[in-house]
Design an enzyme around this catalytic site. Sequence first.
Site, short mmCIF file in Angstrom:
data_model
loop_
_atom_site.label_atom_id
_atom_site.label_comp_id
_atom_site.label_asym_id
_atom_site.label_seq_id
_atom_site.Cartn_x
_atom_site.Cartn_y
_atom_site.Cartn_z
N GLU A 63 8.27 -7.97 10.19
CA GLU A 63 9.08 -7.11 9.36
C GLU A 63 8.46 -5.47 9.30
O GLU A 63 7.43 -5.35 9.58
CB GLU A 63 8.56 -7.40 7.97
CG GLU A 63 9.04 -8.95 7.66
CD GLU A 63 8.76 -9.54 6.31
OE1 GLU A 63 9.57 -10.27 5.63
OE2 GLU A 63 7.69 -8.95 5.58
N CYS A 98 7.07 2.00 8.07
CA CYS A 98 5.91 1.46 7.85
C CYS A 98 6.09 0.02 8.95
O CYS A 98 6.83 -0.73 8.90
CB CYS A 98 5.74 0.71 6.63
SG CYS A 98 4.55 -0.31 6.31
N CYS A 108 -1.94 -11.94 10.06
CA CYS A 108 -3.08 -11.24 10.21
C CYS A 108 -4.57 -12.10 10.10
O CYS A 108 -4.42 -13.10 9.32
CB CYS A 108 -3.37 -9.93 9.13
SG CYS A 108 -5.04 -9.28 9.39
N CYS A 134 -8.06 -10.76 4.05
CA CYS A 134 -8.34 -10.10 2.53
C CYS A 134 -7.67 -10.97 1.41
O CYS A 134 -6.46 -11.45 1.55
CB CYS A 134 -7.69 -8.81 2.67
SG CYS A 134 -8.49 -7.84 4.00
N CYS A 173 -4.00 -10.05 -0.14
CA CYS A 173 -3.13 -9.60 0.72
C CYS A 173 -2.12 -10.75 1.10
O CYS A 173 -2.71 -11.76 1.61
CB CYS A 173 -3.58 -8.80 2.09
SG CYS A 173 -2.50 -8.60 3.34
N GLY A 200 -0.59 -7.08 9.91
CA GLY A 200 -1.54 -7.06 10.82
C GLY A 200 -2.54 -6.07 10.74
O GLY A 200 -2.70 -5.12 9.93
N GLU A 201 -3.67 -6.07 11.45
CA GLU A 201 -4.80 -5.03 11.45
C GLU A 201 -4.76 -4.24 12.78
O GLU A 201 -5.17 -4.84 13.70
CB GLU A 201 -6.14 -5.75 11.25
CG GLU A 201 -7.43 -4.76 11.76
CD GLU A 201 -7.11 -3.57 10.89
OE1 GLU A 201 -7.19 -3.46 9.78
OE2 GLU A 201 -7.47 -2.23 11.61
N SER A 226 -3.76 2.61 9.39
CA SER A 226 -4.48 2.14 8.26
C SER A 226 -5.02 1.02 8.69
O SER A 226 -4.55 -0.04 9.54
CB SER A 226 -3.34 1.58 7.18
OG SER A 226 -4.25 1.01 6.25
N SER A 259 -8.87 1.29 4.31
CA SER A 259 -8.59 0.56 3.18
C SER A 259 -10.14 0.20 2.60
O SER A 259 -10.81 -0.79 2.93
CB SER A 259 -7.91 -1.10 3.59
OG SER A 259 -6.50 -0.55 3.92
N LEU A 260 -10.06 1.10 1.75
CA LEU A 260 -11.55 1.02 0.91
C LEU A 260 -12.01 -0.17 -0.01
O LEU A 260 -12.63 -0.89 0.20
CB LEU A 260 -11.91 2.27 0.32
CG LEU A 260 -13.18 2.46 -0.27
CD1 LEU A 260 -14.40 2.52 0.86
CD2 LEU A 260 -13.30 3.96 -0.89
N HIS A 261 -11.00 -0.08 -1.07
CA HIS A 261 -11.06 -1.21 -2.23
C HIS A 261 -12.27 -1.40 -2.85
O HIS A 261 -12.27 -2.12 -4.17
CB HIS A 261 -10.21 -2.45 -1.65
CG HIS A 261 -8.99 -2.36 -0.82
ND1 HIS A 261 -8.01 -1.23 -1.04
CD2 HIS A 261 -8.65 -2.77 0.34
CE1 HIS A 261 -7.16 -1.29 -0.08
NE2 HIS A 261 -7.42 -2.21 0.45
N ASN A 302 0.09 -5.60 -5.70
CA ASN A 302 1.36 -6.53 -6.02
C ASN A 302 0.80 -7.89 -6.23
O ASN A 302 0.42 -8.28 -5.11
CB ASN A 302 2.27 -6.26 -4.76
CG ASN A 302 2.61 -4.83 -4.76
OD1 ASN A 302 3.33 -4.46 -5.87
ND2 ASN A 302 2.55 -4.30 -3.63
N CYS A 331 3.63 -2.53 0.37
CA CYS A 331 2.64 -2.80 1.12
C CYS A 331 1.81 -4.12 0.75
O CYS A 331 1.65 -4.15 -0.48
CB CYS A 331 1.49 -1.77 1.11
SG CYS A 331 2.14 -0.40 2.17
N1 SAH Z 1 -4.64 -4.22 8.08
C1 SAH Z 1 -4.60 -2.82 7.79
C2 SAH Z 1 -3.00 -2.19 7.31
C3 SAH Z 1 -2.05 -3.17 6.74
S1 SAH Z 1 -2.29 -3.30 5.25
C4 SAH Z 1 -5.31 -2.59 6.61
O1 SAH Z 1 -5.62 -3.55 5.75
O2 SAH Z 1 -5.37 -1.45 6.10
C5 SAH Z 1 -1.66 -1.98 4.38
C6 SAH Z 1 -2.22 -1.73 3.20
O3 SAH Z 1 -1.78 -2.41 2.15
C7 SAH Z 1 -3.71 -1.93 2.92
O4 SAH Z 1 -4.45 -0.72 2.24
C8 SAH Z 1 -3.89 -2.96 2.13
O5 SAH Z 1 -5.19 -2.90 1.51
C9 SAH Z 1 -2.56 -2.65 1.11
N2 SAH Z 1 -2.16 -4.16 0.36
C10 SAH Z 1 -2.71 -5.43 0.85
N3 SAH Z 1 -2.18 -6.16 0.09
C11 SAH Z 1 -1.62 -5.45 -1.06
C12 SAH Z 1 -1.27 -6.05 -2.56
N4 SAH Z 1 -1.23 -7.10 -2.60
N5 SAH Z 1 -1.01 -5.12 -3.17
C13 SAH Z 1 -0.92 -3.74 -2.84
N6 SAH Z 1 -1.50 -3.30 -1.64
C14 SAH Z 1 -1.89 -4.14 -0.88
FE1 SF4 Z 2 -4.94 -7.93 7.42
FE2 SF4 Z 2 -4.66 -5.48 6.31
FE3 SF4 Z 2 -3.78 -7.65 4.95
FE4 SF4 Z 2 -6.46 -7.15 5.13
S1 SF4 Z 2 -5.00 -6.09 4.13
S2 SF4 Z 2 -5.34 -9.19 5.57
S3 SF4 Z 2 -6.59 -6.36 7.29
S4 SF4 Z 2 -3.02 -6.83 6.82
#
Ligand code: SAH
Ligand code: SF4
Length: 356
Positions: free
Chosen positions: A100, A113, A120, A124, A127, A167-168, A199, A222-224, A298, A348
């Site tokens: 996608e 994007c 992946c 996380c 995600c 994906g990462e 990212s 992606s700090l979080h 989300n 995202c």
């Molecule tokens: N793997 C990479 C890039 C893809 S994720 C990464 O983790 O950075 C892209 C972004 O979407 C990241 O910042 C991720 O933390 C965020 N993301 C993942 N799941 C999400 C969700 N459920 N709601 C909002 N943002 C989310």
């Molecule tokens: Fe992979 Fe990024 Fe999703 Fe983490 S947030 S599972 S690294 S796609």
Amino acid sequence: MENQQKSTEKVLLKGLTLSELINYFTSIGEKRFRGEQVFQWMYNRLADDISEMNNIPKPLRNKLLEETSITALEYSEHQTSESGGTIKYAFKTADNYIIESVLIPEVKRTTLCVSTQVGCPLDCQFCATGLMGYQKNLNPGEIFDQYRLAKKLSGEEITNIVFMGMGEPLINYNNTFNALKIFSEQLTQGISQRKITVSTSGIAPKIYELADSELKVKIALSLHSCFEEVRSKIMPINQKYSLRENLNAVKYYAQKTGTRITFEYVMLKGVNDRDVDIKELAKIARDIPSKINLIPFNSLKHMQPSGFAAELEPTPKARINEFADKLRERNISVFLRETQGGDIAAACGQLAVKRQ
Ligand code: SAH
Ligand code: SF4
């Protein structure tokens, strides 16, 4: 037998960098500039087919048609969100995986994007892509073709590319790097490197490697969470590459490339939206040239996650605003990302192809 199979397989030119294409053409006894011409056809003029390449002499074109291919992805379907004109595309790889890409038209820019993997492996907890598991790495041709198809299908002028789809990118480093190289080549005349953002969940050694390369794209980390234990709980990869290592890596990246780091921060109720989080976040943001993107979570309830993932809730809107204000009071540059395309699961972190 194996050799025979190999000889009938077509060489995939899409995804080769400029120097790789030049090597290919000289290796088959052609001039270097044929490599440049094919580069331009694929990545600048976005040709769908070798037969369009009318400045390549007919005999060579026929040879290329027979022995090579420039199609990495095919269109499968798309959905347009009712709210903001966001379009989610599903594309099919030659080996029948669906990936996608999301196109986000805004007033002054249009962002694409792109995905770098099918699924992946990093798991996380917040995600959707993580929940679907890992299937394969995309090659540079498959990464680039998302741009060709999205641009041609939408008719939009794409100004920015973010590597924030499925994906990462940094665990698929070589393919991501070659795709970045293609996007940023002069001949592509596409997108300036400053408008490309990769990212990452934080693969520290690869952040250093990218910093020391010839490219100068932007990085989003992606700090979080600013706390090792919390971060490890929501992002298991933190146990391998710690927050500390990653902060050192992005600091080095910012210094080396003269770019500002974006810290992405998905707001999770009670997990990372407390007052202590504001304090730590401000400390980090002051130490590294950066800005912070606060992202509404989300919910993944529709995917019925188990374990800790099932407990995650979005921070209420009022608290997100307060969180942002308190950071701004500390002179931190903060952006609130609006969720776009929530109705079509194109936002995202919601990119996951429904399992059959
Ligand atoms: N793997 C990479 C890039 C893809 S994720 C990464 O983790 O950075 C892209 C972004 O979407 C990241 O910042 C991720 O933390 C965020 N993301 C993942 N799941 C999400 C969700 N459920 N709601 C909002 N943002 C989310
Ligand atoms: Fe992979 Fe990024 Fe999703 Fe983490 S947030 S599972 S690294 S796609």
